[in-house]
Design a protein around this motif. Structure first.
Motif, PDB file in Angstrom:
ATOM      1  N   GLU A  12       0.889  -1.248  -0.030  1.00 17.53           N
ATOM      2  CA  GLU A  12       0.026   0.009  -0.009  1.00 17.53           C
ATOM      3  C   GLU A  12       0.814   1.349   0.130  1.00 17.53           C
ATOM      4  O   GLU A  12       1.885   1.357   0.855  1.00 17.53           O
ATOM      5  CB  GLU A  12      -0.706   0.166   1.324  1.00 17.53           C
ATOM      6  CG  GLU A  12      -1.940  -0.814   1.289  1.00 17.53           C
ATOM      7  CD  GLU A  12      -1.741  -2.191   1.978  1.00 17.53           C
ATOM      8  OE1 GLU A  12      -1.165  -2.342   2.698  1.00 17.53           O
ATOM      9  OE2 GLU A  12      -2.447  -3.030   1.566  1.00 17.53           O
ATOM     10  N   VAL A  13       0.481   2.177  -0.830  1.00 21.56           N
ATOM     11  CA  VAL A  13       1.333   3.483  -0.833  1.00 21.56           C
ATOM     12  C   VAL A  13       0.291   4.717  -0.778  1.00 21.56           C
ATOM     13  O   VAL A  13      -0.798   4.568  -1.566  1.00 21.56           O
ATOM     14  CB  VAL A  13       2.166   3.491  -2.094  1.00 21.56           C
ATOM     15  CG1 VAL A  13       1.417   3.343  -3.266  1.00 21.56           C
ATOM     16  CG2 VAL A  13       3.067   4.545  -1.956  1.00 21.56           C
ATOM     17  N   ARG A  14       0.569   5.742  -0.146  1.00 25.01           N
ATOM     18  CA  ARG A  14       0.162   6.911  -0.488  1.00 25.01           C
ATOM     19  C   ARG A  14       0.055   7.456  -2.006  1.00 25.01           C
ATOM     20  O   ARG A  14       1.292   7.701  -2.262  1.00 25.01           O
ATOM     21  CB  ARG A  14       0.323   8.178   0.548  1.00 25.01           C
ATOM     22  CG  ARG A  14       0.117   7.775   2.024  1.00 25.01           C
ATOM     23  CD  ARG A  14       0.835   9.114   2.790  1.00 25.01           C
ATOM     24  NE  ARG A  14       0.808   8.537   4.373  1.00 25.01           N
ATOM     25  CZ  ARG A  14       0.093   9.098   5.173  1.00 25.01           C
ATOM     26  NH1 ARG A  14      -0.883   9.764   4.843  1.00 25.01           N
ATOM     27  NH2 ARG A  14       0.069   8.499   6.280  1.00 25.01           N
ATOM     28  N   PRO A  15      -1.123   7.888  -2.621  1.00 27.05           N
ATOM     29  CA  PRO A  15      -0.964   8.624  -3.918  1.00 27.05           C
ATOM     30  C   PRO A  15      -0.023   9.727  -3.974  1.00 27.05           C
ATOM     31  O   PRO A  15       0.493  10.111  -5.004  1.00 27.05           O
ATOM     32  CB  PRO A  15      -2.280   8.752  -4.468  1.00 27.05           C
ATOM     33  CG  PRO A  15      -3.028   8.437  -3.226  1.00 27.05           C
ATOM     34  CD  PRO A  15      -2.502   7.619  -2.244  1.00 27.05           C
ATOM     35  N   SER A  16       0.051  10.319  -2.742  1.00 30.06           N
ATOM     36  CA  SER A  16       0.745  11.763  -2.614  1.00 30.06           C
ATOM     37  C   SER A  16       2.321  11.238  -2.720  1.00 30.06           C
ATOM     38  O   SER A  16       3.035  12.257  -2.344  1.00 30.06           O
ATOM     39  CB  SER A  16       0.302  12.394  -1.422  1.00 30.06           C
ATOM     40  OG  SER A  16       0.525  11.755  -0.359  1.00 30.06           O
ATOM     41  N   ASN A  17       2.650  10.074  -2.234  1.00 29.18           N
ATOM     42  CA  ASN A  17       4.174   9.741  -2.007  1.00 29.18           C
ATOM     43  C   ASN A  17       4.849   9.528  -3.496  1.00 29.18           C
ATOM     44  O   ASN A  17       4.893   8.469  -3.977  1.00 29.18           O
ATOM     45  CB  ASN A  17       4.258   8.480  -1.238  1.00 29.18           C
ATOM     46  CG  ASN A  17       5.588   8.223  -0.600  1.00 29.18           C
ATOM     47  OD1 ASN A  17       6.383   8.698  -1.108  1.00 29.18           O
ATOM     48  ND2 ASN A  17       5.559   7.694   0.234  1.00 29.18           N
TER      49      ASN A  17
END
Ligand code: COA
Length: 162
Positions: free
Chosen positions: A112-117
């Motif tokens: 999982e990853v933040r789309p802002s990262n």
């Protein structure tokens, strides 16, 4: 001489250095207890350290954790020291973790990853991950919650190092 990076299993003695990087990186860093639990239950932890040509350790440049079961593996944490970013450390650690997942029989890797990262997304996309889902409001954020993108990569038939 150029220092050689060494990737080795994460051990309890690494936790003070790991927590320093973790706390310098995240608003809600993992605690020592979470890392200890991960090691206790047998998740795969790897650290990358840079040693001098004479073998002197120069500290941790990054770390990662992976769980593997039922033909899948999950990247649980991947982080590099703020002053070591952009030097290939994250890529080396990610590839090492995926290689371990493959050895454990995983055919696919998820994370999982933040789309802002942007940095993490750039790394994962460059290493063959694709977005396959969204978990709405998964992460705490300064203003409310932020979605997580779920990314997947096939491991079978692919070299985890490429
Ligand atoms: C994400 C992170 C692990 C990347 O580690 P890193 O050591 O800086 O990355 P690398 O130097 O290995 O870069 C590998 C690739 O990632 C991508 N990348 C790295 N930094 C990037 C940036 N700032 N923007 C866009 N892409 C980037 C590039 O594709 C890069 O390949 P290239 O150098 O050939 O262009 C690191 O930035 C980090 O620890 N961030 C904070 C913690 C975090 O967000 N972890 C991931 C949580 S899901």
């Amino acid at each position: 001489m150029t220092p050689e990076p060494i990737i080795r299993p994460m051990v309890g003695a690494d936790l003070p250095a790991i927590l320093t990087i973790e706390e310098a990186t995240y608003h809600e860093p993992w605690t020592e207890g979470i890392f200890r639990d991960c090691l206790r239950v047998g998740y795969t932890g790897r650290v990358l350290e840079v040693a001098s040509a004479t073998g002197e350790a120069a500290g941790l440049a990054g770390y990662g954790l992976l769980s593997a079961a039922a033909g899948e593996c999950h990247i649980l944490n991947l982080c590099t020291a703020p002053d070591q970013r952009g030097r290939g450390v994250g890529r080396l650690l990610l590839r090492a973790l995926l290689a371990e997942g493959r050895l454990a029989g995983a055919e696919q890797a998820f994370l999982e990853v933040r789309p802002s990262n942007a940095a993490a997304l750039g790394l994962y996309q460059a290493e063959g991950f694709e977005t396959v889902g969204v978990r709405e409001g998964y992460y705490p954020a300064e203003a409310g919650r932020e979605d997580a993108w779920v990314l997947r990569r096939e491991l079978v038939g692919r070299n985890p190092g490429g």
